[in-house]
Design an enzyme around this catalytic site. Structure first.
Site, PDB file in Angstrom:
ATOM      1  N   CYS A  81       0.783  -1.241   0.000  1.00  0.00           N
ATOM      2  CA  CYS A  81       0.000   0.000   0.000  1.00  0.00           C
ATOM      3  C   CYS A  81       0.817   1.293   0.000  1.00  0.00           C
ATOM      4  O   CYS A  81       0.693   2.110  -0.908  1.00  0.00           O
ATOM      5  CB  CYS A  81      -0.932   0.020   1.209  1.00  0.00           C
ATOM      6  SG  CYS A  81      -2.103  -1.348   1.278  1.00  0.00           S
ATOM      7  N   HIS A 135      -1.526   6.175   2.828  1.00  0.00           N
ATOM      8  CA  HIS A 135      -1.664   5.000   3.682  1.00  0.00           C
ATOM      9  C   HIS A 135      -2.659   5.298   4.803  1.00  0.00           C
ATOM     10  O   HIS A 135      -2.849   6.459   5.185  1.00  0.00           O
ATOM     11  CB  HIS A 135      -0.303   4.605   4.256  1.00  0.00           C
ATOM     12  CG  HIS A 135      -0.279   3.229   4.834  1.00  0.00           C
ATOM     13  ND1 HIS A 135      -0.851   2.138   4.200  1.00  0.00           N
ATOM     14  CD2 HIS A 135       0.243   2.748   5.992  1.00  0.00           C
ATOM     15  CE1 HIS A 135      -0.686   1.065   4.935  1.00  0.00           C
ATOM     16  NE2 HIS A 135      -0.031   1.401   6.030  1.00  0.00           N
TER      17      HIS A 135
END
Length: 487
Positions: A81, A135
């Site tokens: 991610c 994130h």
């Protein structure tokens, strides 16, 4: 989003983006610059109807594909991610940012980088974030005109059953769960709700208000696979596509693989032992259910865009931060340099007269999103962007792509908080092959190599043929592509 903020923005007019045709500044008329609806999904692989999976129930993403250009061979720059998202948002590779893990922040490692939403804000756009864009939980006020919404979603809120909501190590309880519950009791349902409300407010502003860049980030189908029961009920478990290519590729080096530690962290998953057939079937069912759930939330946002009339002047971009393994190669989740982890869904729909419902097999990278939106929205270019504009590919399946799309991944994963990776894997995907070099970090010393051949849309590697007689030229040409992009 605060209504008073939108109201104040309504009084501001667009001061850039003039048409080139008028003969003098006094006669120029402002051009209504397009809005941008920027949708990102987490862990979404190619199990979508529009990507050829006849078992997937994804009518809303499929509908979007009919309205724009589907990039069938798009690649992330790192299959996890934080590095992927920071790479996309800044238009720079993970090595350029020095962001390879879940903690690093480009604002500290590469302070000269100006991310896409900030660039839009600096050039006369109202920018707003709902859900997971950077994130999870990362606040970046420089990027946004307003306070981020749905910024954090605690693991506990993925669950409804009390045995899963009680404290668990790392917040991870069961890997799957389904109950009868409204969509808006889940994080993605709340994100869709707030995005719909924001679109309605944006549509109600006075004429001449700033164009908008609205980023909407959905957290599914990221594990745990916890979607309302009705999305599980869409699928007959016996008809979920069975696991294929269960073994690692022949001749794959140990560095290329991992022990699926992300999935093993859930309370009902084996810590060391092999996953049982029943567990595999349940997990794959859950992934499809979670995908259909997120597709439904995307549909709510797309419907609101159309109902408000904003679709007439809004570019829609949909992408996934990386792909995913569902047991193939004995792997679960992401964090490899392989096809299933690095190849991602990616669709762009523009409100102009370009051909729609177009699929292109041109090789592209997610780095290309930033320069593409700059060109589509007629913004000033930025230095140090490492992608290329895809405007010529929109609506044109014959337009050329890259000779090779590059990705990377460090080992070990994760490395020490105060350290750097020991080894970095660099992969290049050409039209027919994937070549990987595993280099000692900070040097050019190659410790392992991989070469795989693909047929058509094949997603799973079968045999490492790097040492086969006759492949030396392929190795040299692919290695040169890596060196060109990642010296």
């Amino acid at each position: 989003m605060k209504t008073k903020t939108l109201t104040s923005l309504a009084a501001l007019t667009v001061t850039a983006g003039f048409a080139a045709a008028p003969s003098s500044p006094a006669t120029r008329q402002p051009v209504a610059r397009p809005n941008v609806l920027f949708i990102v999904c987490d862990d979404l692989r190619l199990n979508l109807g529009c990507y050829g999976d006849s078992s997937a129930i994804t009518p809303n993403i499929d509908r979007l594909a009919t309205q724009g250009t589907l990039f069938a061979r798009a690649y992330t720059q790192q299959a996890v991610c934080n590095p992927s998202r920071q790479s996309v948002l800044t238009g720079r590779r993970p090595d350029s940012l020095r962001v390879w893990d879940l903690r690093a922040d480009f604002r500290k490692t590469t302070p000269d980088a100006v991310p896409m939403p900030e660039h839009f804000k600096l050039n006369g756009y109202y920018t707003h974030s709902i859900g997971k864009i950077y994130h999870d939980g990362k606040r970046d006020p420089q990027s946004w005109s307003d306070v981020e919404q749905q910024l954090r979603a605690p693991k506990r809120d993925d669950y409804h059953l009390e045995e899963n909501r009680k404290p668990h190590k790392g917040g991870k309880a069961a890997a799957t769960e389904f109950v009868d519950a409204p969509d808006e009791e889940y994080a993605d349902g709340k994100t869709a709700r707030d995005a719909v409300a924001s679109l309605k407010q944006l549509a109600g502003r006075e004429p001449g208000a700033l164009p908008f860049f609205l980023a909407v980030g959905f957290r599914k189908p990221h594990a745990p696979f916890t979607a309302p029961k009705r999305y599980w009920d869409l699928y007959d478990p016996k008809k979920i596509p069975p696991l294929e290519q269960a073994a690692p590729p022949m001749g794959a080096p140990t560095l290329a693989l991992h022990n699926s530690v992300e999935l093993r962290g859930y309370s009902d998953m084996p810590k060391v032992d092999a996953f049982t057939p029943e567990q595999i079937a349940r997990l794959r069912h859950g992934y499809y259910a979670a995908t259909s759930f997120t597709d439904a939330q995307i549909g709510r946002v797309l419907d609101a865009l159309k109902q408000t009339g904003l679709d007439k002047n809004t570019i829609i971009v949909l992408w996934s931060d990386h792909g995913y393994h569902l047991g193939e190669h004995g792997l679960w989740c992401k964090t490899t340099c392989y096809e299933a982890d690095t190849r991602v869904p990616f669709i762009i729909a523009t409100p102009d007269g370009r051909p729609r419902g177009v699929r292109t097999d041109a090789l592209v990278e997610l780095l290309d999103i930033y320069p593409t939106l700059i060109e589509l929205c007629n913004l000033p270019s930025r230095d140090k962007l490492e992608g290329r504009s895809l405007v010529s590919n929109l609506g044109n399946p014959n337009a050329k792509g890259l000779d090779g799309a590059c990705s990377q991944f460090p080992r070990p994963w994760q490395y020490r908080k105060d350290g750097v990776p020991s080894v970095m894997g660099y992969a290049v995907r050409s039209a027919t092959h994937r070549y990987v070099e595993w280099r000692k970090f900070g040097t050019l010393e190659v410790v392992e190599r991989e070469l795989y051949a693909y047929k058509g849309d094949q997603l799973f590697e079968t045999e490492n043929i790097v040492a086969h007689p006759g492949n030396a030229d392929l190795v040299r040409s692919h290695a040169a592509m890596i060196t060109k992009k990642v010296p």
